[in-house]
Scaffold this motif. Structure first.
Motif, PDB file in Angstrom:
ATOM      1  N   GLN A   1       0.865  -1.175   0.000  1.00  0.00           N
ATOM      2  CA  GLN A   1       0.000   0.000   0.000  1.00  0.00           C
ATOM      3  C   GLN A   1       0.902   1.226   0.000  1.00  0.00           C
ATOM      4  O   GLN A   1       1.985   1.201   0.586  1.00  0.00           O
TER       5      GLN A   1
ATOM      6  N   GLU B   1       0.550   5.822  -0.103  1.00  0.00           N
ATOM      7  CA  GLU B   1      -0.365   6.898   0.274  1.00  0.00           C
ATOM      8  C   GLU B   1      -1.537   6.976  -0.700  1.00  0.00           C
ATOM      9  O   GLU B   1      -1.352   6.971  -1.915  1.00  0.00           O
ATOM     10  N   ASN B   2      -2.741   6.997  -0.120  1.00  0.00           N
ATOM     11  CA  ASN B   2      -3.951   7.103  -0.943  1.00  0.00           C
ATOM     12  C   ASN B   2      -5.095   7.654  -0.099  1.00  0.00           C
ATOM     13  O   ASN B   2      -4.909   7.949   1.085  1.00  0.00           O
ATOM     14  N   ASN B   3      -6.262   7.764  -0.688  1.00  0.00           N
ATOM     15  CA  ASN B   3      -7.397   8.346   0.023  1.00  0.00           C
ATOM     16  C   ASN B   3      -8.066   7.384   1.009  1.00  0.00           C
ATOM     17  O   ASN B   3      -9.104   7.708   1.572  1.00  0.00           O
ATOM     18  N   HIS B   4      -7.471   6.223   1.229  1.00  0.00           N
ATOM     19  CA  HIS B   4      -7.981   5.267   2.219  1.00  0.00           C
ATOM     20  C   HIS B   4      -7.161   5.298   3.509  1.00  0.00           C
ATOM     21  O   HIS B   4      -7.365   4.462   4.387  1.00  0.00           O
ATOM     22  N   GLY B   5      -6.211   6.236   3.608  1.00  0.00           N
ATOM     23  CA  GLY B   5      -5.469   6.425   4.841  1.00  0.00           C
ATOM     24  C   GLY B   5      -4.133   5.715   4.952  1.00  0.00           C
ATOM     25  O   GLY B   5      -3.509   5.750   6.003  1.00  0.00           O
TER      26      GLY B   5
ATOM     27  N   THR C   1      -0.047   5.035   4.066  1.00  0.00           N
ATOM     28  CA  THR C   1       1.102   5.889   3.807  1.00  0.00           C
ATOM     29  C   THR C   1       2.100   5.141   2.931  1.00  0.00           C
ATOM     30  O   THR C   1       2.076   3.906   2.849  1.00  0.00           O
TER      31      THR C   1
ATOM     32  N   PHE D   1      -7.371   3.289   8.743  1.00  0.00           N
ATOM     33  CA  PHE D   1      -7.183   3.264   7.300  1.00  0.00           C
ATOM     34  C   PHE D   1      -8.031   2.139   6.734  1.00  0.00           C
ATOM     35  O   PHE D   1      -8.581   1.325   7.471  1.00  0.00           O
TER      36      PHE D   1
ATOM     37  N   ARG E   1     -12.326   1.919   7.925  1.00  0.00           N
ATOM     38  CA  ARG E   1     -11.787   3.016   8.731  1.00  0.00           C
ATOM     39  C   ARG E   1     -12.853   3.859   9.421  1.00  0.00           C
ATOM     40  O   ARG E   1     -12.563   4.504  10.419  1.00  0.00           O
TER      41      ARG E   1
END
Length: 183
Positions: free
Chosen positions: A68, A70-74, A76, A142, A146
């Motif tokens: 994963q 960094e994205n809009n789901h929290g 990093t 996240f 979340r």
């Protein structure tokens, strides 16, 4: 015990995921974990999926990690997310979840990931205990759940040079045989 890297679509993974989904549904009174997952998410070097087999060749534990950033789901940058950690009830108490967790951490570290993250819930006190006793600490929520009240998120830094298992990443091996020192 034998631990094998497999595809997320492997028949034994499908079987164990079916069992864990039933357990989630029972514990939470819903349809289980509906986080969107695709087998490609667990393909090395972006992830790994493991199945533990007992001495009779039966699948008894499972777990995976996926990259994963960094994205809009929290998430990093550098995150490795644990998914579908599960031990069948008849094999619990033998240290298998710790075995899988250590192998996943080592592999994610070898793949250059910098933090292991996971989401569990309040109805899984055994999972919370496992992760807390393994150095995971609560973190900002996240992922898919979340915003859910029962969701709990944890993280652990993956410092390089602190491997807990064999120095060669499991994803580079076809099969790893491990001794179960807990019974």
């Amino acid at each position: 015990m034998n631990i094998h890297p497999v595809s997320f679509g492997h028949p034994d993974v499908v079987k164990l995921n079916g069992r864990v989904q039933l357990e989630y549904a029972e514990r939470y009174g819903d349809e289980g974990d509906v986080t969107p997952l695709d087998p490609a998410m667990f393909e090395p070097p972006q992830g790994l999926y493991l199945v533990v087999y007992d001495d009779q060749g039966s699948p008894v534990a499972t777990g995976g990690w996926r990259s994963q950033d960094e994205n809009n789901h929290g998430y990093t940058d550098g995150d490795a997310e644990i998914k579908r950690m599960y031990v069948v009830p008849e094999a619990r108490g033998r240290g298998l979840s710790r075995l899988v967790l250590a192998a996943l951490e080592d592999d994610a570290r070898a793949a250059g990931r910098t933090r292991m993250v996971l989401e569990t819930g309040t109805e899984q006190p055994e999972a919370i205990s496992l992760y807390s006793s393994s150095g995971y600490e609560p973190c900002v929520k996240f992922g898919h759940y979340r915003f859910h009240e029962l969701s709990r998120c944890y993280a652990k830094p993956l410092a390089t040079g602190q491997q807990t298992a064999a120095p060669t990443a499991i994803s580079e091996r076809k099969t790893a045989t491990v001794e179960n020192s807990h019974r």
